[in-house]
Design a protein around this motif. Structure first.
Motif, PDB file in Angstrom:
ATOM      1  N   THR A 254      -6.946  -4.714  -8.414  1.00  0.00           N
ATOM      2  CA  THR A 254      -6.962  -5.724  -7.253  1.00  0.00           C
ATOM      3  C   THR A 254      -6.213  -5.042  -6.297  1.00  0.00           C
ATOM      4  OG1 THR A 254      -7.122  -7.768  -9.088  1.00  0.00           O
ATOM      5  CG2 THR A 254      -6.344  -8.181  -6.755  1.00  0.00           C
ATOM      6  N   VAL A 255      -6.726  -5.059  -5.104  1.00  0.00           N
ATOM      7  CA  VAL A 255      -5.897  -4.379  -4.164  1.00  0.00           C
ATOM      8  C   VAL A 255      -4.875  -5.542  -3.470  1.00  0.00           C
ATOM      9  CG1 VAL A 255      -6.263  -3.511  -1.717  1.00  0.00           C
ATOM     10  CG2 VAL A 255      -8.054  -2.916  -3.272  1.00  0.00           C
ATOM     11  N   TYR A 256      -3.707  -4.967  -3.178  1.00  0.00           N
ATOM     12  CA  TYR A 256      -2.628  -5.771  -2.718  1.00  0.00           C
ATOM     13  C   TYR A 256      -2.390  -5.089  -1.271  1.00  0.00           C
ATOM     14  CZ  TYR A 256      -2.374  -8.150  -7.112  1.00  0.00           C
ATOM     15  OH  TYR A 256      -2.482  -8.820  -8.230  1.00  0.00           O
ATOM     16  N   ARG A 257      -1.931  -6.068  -0.254  1.00  0.00           N
ATOM     17  CA  ARG A 257      -1.592  -5.623   0.884  1.00  0.00           C
ATOM     18  C   ARG A 257      -0.464  -6.459   1.460  1.00  0.00           C
ATOM     19  NH1 ARG A 257      -6.311  -6.109   4.824  1.00  0.00           N
ATOM     20  NH2 ARG A 257      -6.976  -3.971   3.844  1.00  0.00           N
ATOM     21  N   VAL A 258       0.476  -5.611   1.926  1.00  0.00           N
ATOM     22  CA  VAL A 258       1.636  -6.172   2.735  1.00  0.00           C
ATOM     23  C   VAL A 258       1.424  -5.909   4.182  1.00  0.00           C
ATOM     24  CG1 VAL A 258       4.133  -6.459   2.998  1.00  0.00           C
ATOM     25  CG2 VAL A 258       3.121  -6.254   0.886  1.00  0.00           C
ATOM     26  N   SER A 259       1.497  -6.746   5.280  1.00  0.00           N
ATOM     27  CA  SER A 259       1.257  -6.341   6.497  1.00  0.00           C
ATOM     28  C   SER A 259       1.871  -7.285   7.362  1.00  0.00           C
ATOM     29  CB  SER A 259      -0.337  -6.377   7.152  1.00  0.00           C
ATOM     30  OG  SER A 259      -0.891  -7.668   6.720  1.00  0.00           O
ATOM     31  N   GLY A 260       1.946  -7.135   8.885  1.00  0.00           N
ATOM     32  CA  GLY A 260       2.599  -7.931   9.816  1.00  0.00           C
ATOM     33  C   GLY A 260       3.943  -8.282   9.308  1.00  0.00           C
ATOM     34  N   ARG A 261       4.281  -9.811   9.491  1.00  0.00           N
ATOM     35  CA  ARG A 261       5.880  -9.990   9.223  1.00  0.00           C
ATOM     36  C   ARG A 261       6.359  -9.702   7.973  1.00  0.00           C
ATOM     37  NH1 ARG A 261       8.942 -15.239  11.358  1.00  0.00           N
ATOM     38  NH2 ARG A 261      10.866 -15.205   9.722  1.00  0.00           N
ATOM     39  N   ALA A 262       5.426 -10.035   6.910  1.00  0.00           N
ATOM     40  CA  ALA A 262       5.620  -9.711   5.379  1.00  0.00           C
ATOM     41  C   ALA A 262       6.113  -8.332   5.328  1.00  0.00           C
ATOM     42  CB  ALA A 262       4.462 -10.115   4.592  1.00  0.00           C
ATOM     43  N   LEU A 263       5.389  -7.276   5.943  1.00  0.00           N
ATOM     44  CA  LEU A 263       5.691  -5.950   5.848  1.00  0.00           C
ATOM     45  C   LEU A 263       7.145  -5.685   6.467  1.00  0.00           C
ATOM     46  CD1 LEU A 263       5.159  -3.040   5.296  1.00  0.00           C
ATOM     47  CD2 LEU A 263       4.041  -2.872   7.772  1.00  0.00           C
ATOM     48  N   ASN A 264       7.205  -6.354   7.797  1.00  0.00           N
ATOM     49  CA  ASN A 264       8.785  -6.128   8.232  1.00  0.00           C
ATOM     50  C   ASN A 264       9.795  -6.869   7.273  1.00  0.00           C
ATOM     51  OD1 ASN A 264       8.244  -4.721  10.350  1.00  0.00           O
ATOM     52  ND2 ASN A 264       7.318  -6.803  11.524  1.00  0.00           N
ATOM     53  N   ASP A 265       9.506  -8.013   6.887  1.00  0.00           N
ATOM     54  CA  ASP A 265      10.683  -8.645   5.712  1.00  0.00           C
ATOM     55  C   ASP A 265      10.750  -7.917   4.546  1.00  0.00           C
ATOM     56  OD1 ASP A 265      10.473 -10.812   7.688  1.00  0.00           O
ATOM     57  OD2 ASP A 265       9.239 -12.029   6.534  1.00  0.00           O
ATOM     58  N   LEU A 266       9.748  -7.236   4.073  1.00  0.00           N
ATOM     59  CA  LEU A 266      10.004  -6.467   2.962  1.00  0.00           C
ATOM     60  C   LEU A 266      10.742  -5.115   3.333  1.00  0.00           C
ATOM     61  CD1 LEU A 266       9.418  -5.890   0.009  1.00  0.00           C
ATOM     62  CD2 LEU A 266       7.077  -4.702   0.540  1.00  0.00           C
ATOM     63  N   ALA A 267      10.342  -4.771   4.421  1.00  0.00           N
ATOM     64  CA  ALA A 267      11.226  -3.456   4.903  1.00  0.00           C
ATOM     65  C   ALA A 267      12.806  -3.628   4.730  1.00  0.00           C
ATOM     66  CB  ALA A 267      10.530  -2.896   6.064  1.00  0.00           C
ATOM     67  N   ASN A 268      13.034  -4.910   5.414  1.00  0.00           N
ATOM     68  CA  ASN A 268      14.192  -5.302   5.576  1.00  0.00           C
ATOM     69  C   ASN A 268      15.333  -6.036   4.482  1.00  0.00           C
ATOM     70  OD1 ASN A 268      14.600  -4.148   8.391  1.00  0.00           O
ATOM     71  ND2 ASN A 268      13.207  -5.946   8.966  1.00  0.00           N
ATOM     72  N   ARG A 269      14.468  -6.245   3.363  1.00  0.00           N
ATOM     73  CA  ARG A 269      14.821  -6.992   2.469  1.00  0.00           C
ATOM     74  C   ARG A 269      16.024  -6.252   1.587  1.00  0.00           C
ATOM     75  NH1 ARG A 269      10.636 -10.059  -0.513  1.00  0.00           N
ATOM     76  NH2 ARG A 269      10.844 -11.169   1.279  1.00  0.00           N
ATOM     77  N   TYR A 270      16.055  -5.151   1.238  1.00  0.00           N
ATOM     78  CA  TYR A 270      17.093  -4.444   0.855  1.00  0.00           C
ATOM     79  C   TYR A 270      18.127  -3.613   1.525  1.00  0.00           C
ATOM     80  CZ  TYR A 270      14.339  -6.483  -3.311  1.00  0.00           C
ATOM     81  OH  TYR A 270      13.611  -7.477  -4.242  1.00  0.00           O
ATOM     82  N   ILE A 271      18.033  -3.800   2.558  1.00  0.00           N
ATOM     83  CA  ILE A 271      18.905  -3.108   3.555  1.00  0.00           C
ATOM     84  C   ILE A 271      20.129  -3.464   3.445  1.00  0.00           C
ATOM     85  CG2 ILE A 271      19.284  -2.223   5.887  1.00  0.00           C
ATOM     86  CD1 ILE A 271      16.418  -2.210   6.529  1.00  0.00           C
TER      87      ILE A 271
END
Length: 169
Positions: free
Chosen positions: A152-169
């Motif tokens: 199954t292909v999974y995708r993170v994009s848009g706001r979810a991508l930005n949120d994920l990028a900032n989650r563990y900073i």
């Protein structure tokens, strides 16, 4: 083959895109998106394509011509298989204008891509297909492709991508 124009039988010619083809590439992207009922999702511009394809070189494009007019394209990039320990080629877009479908151009493009994968010592040639696109699914199966139904292909994009990028900073 990487740097040469590839002329084939039946009036078809394949060539690697040049920067002057950016508007044509965007036109093809929009035609494909319209066919897939996804035109409203196209955000690409000539500028983003120029930067990504010809400056950063993160993807490549082959233009298909028939009787010296552009009639299709394939956009692809390299990925990597850790299991094989080798690169692969992932086809993001393969498109043939409706008036040329059924004349062998799709077969030619896939064959060319397979040839390129072999030449570049790639272990795989892969792509995705919308599950409702029965004509393409049938075509791909006839060409020897196997569906990877267990993945199954999974995708993170848009706001979810930005949120994920900032989650563990």
């Amino acid at each position: 083959m990487d740097n040469l124009t590839d002329t084939r039988a039946d009036g078809f010619k394949l060539r690697f895109a040049e920067e002057a083809d950016v508007s044509l590439i965007l036109e093809f992207i929009k035609e494909l998106a319209e066919y897939e009922n996804l035109l409203d999702q196209v955000k690409a511009t000539q500028e983003t394509l120029r930067e990504s394809i010809f400056k950063r070189r993160v993807a490549e494009v082959v233009i298909a011509e028939y009787e010296n007019r552009p009639v299709g394209y394939v956009l692809f990039f390299h990925n990597f298989s850790t299991f094989e320990g080798l690169p692969g080629i992932y086809i993001e877009d393969l498109y043939v204008r409706p008036e040329l479908r059924g004349k062998g151009l799709g077969k030619l493009l896939l064959s060319f891509m397979a040839e390129l994968a072999v030449e570049r010592n790639c272990a795989r040639l892969e792509w995705a297909c919308l599950d409702w696109n029965e004509p393409s699914i049938s075509f791909y199966k006839k060409m020897g492709a196997a569906a990877m139904d267990e993945w199954t292909v999974y995708r993170v994009s848009g706001r979810a991508l930005n949120d994920l990028a900032n989650r563990y900073i």
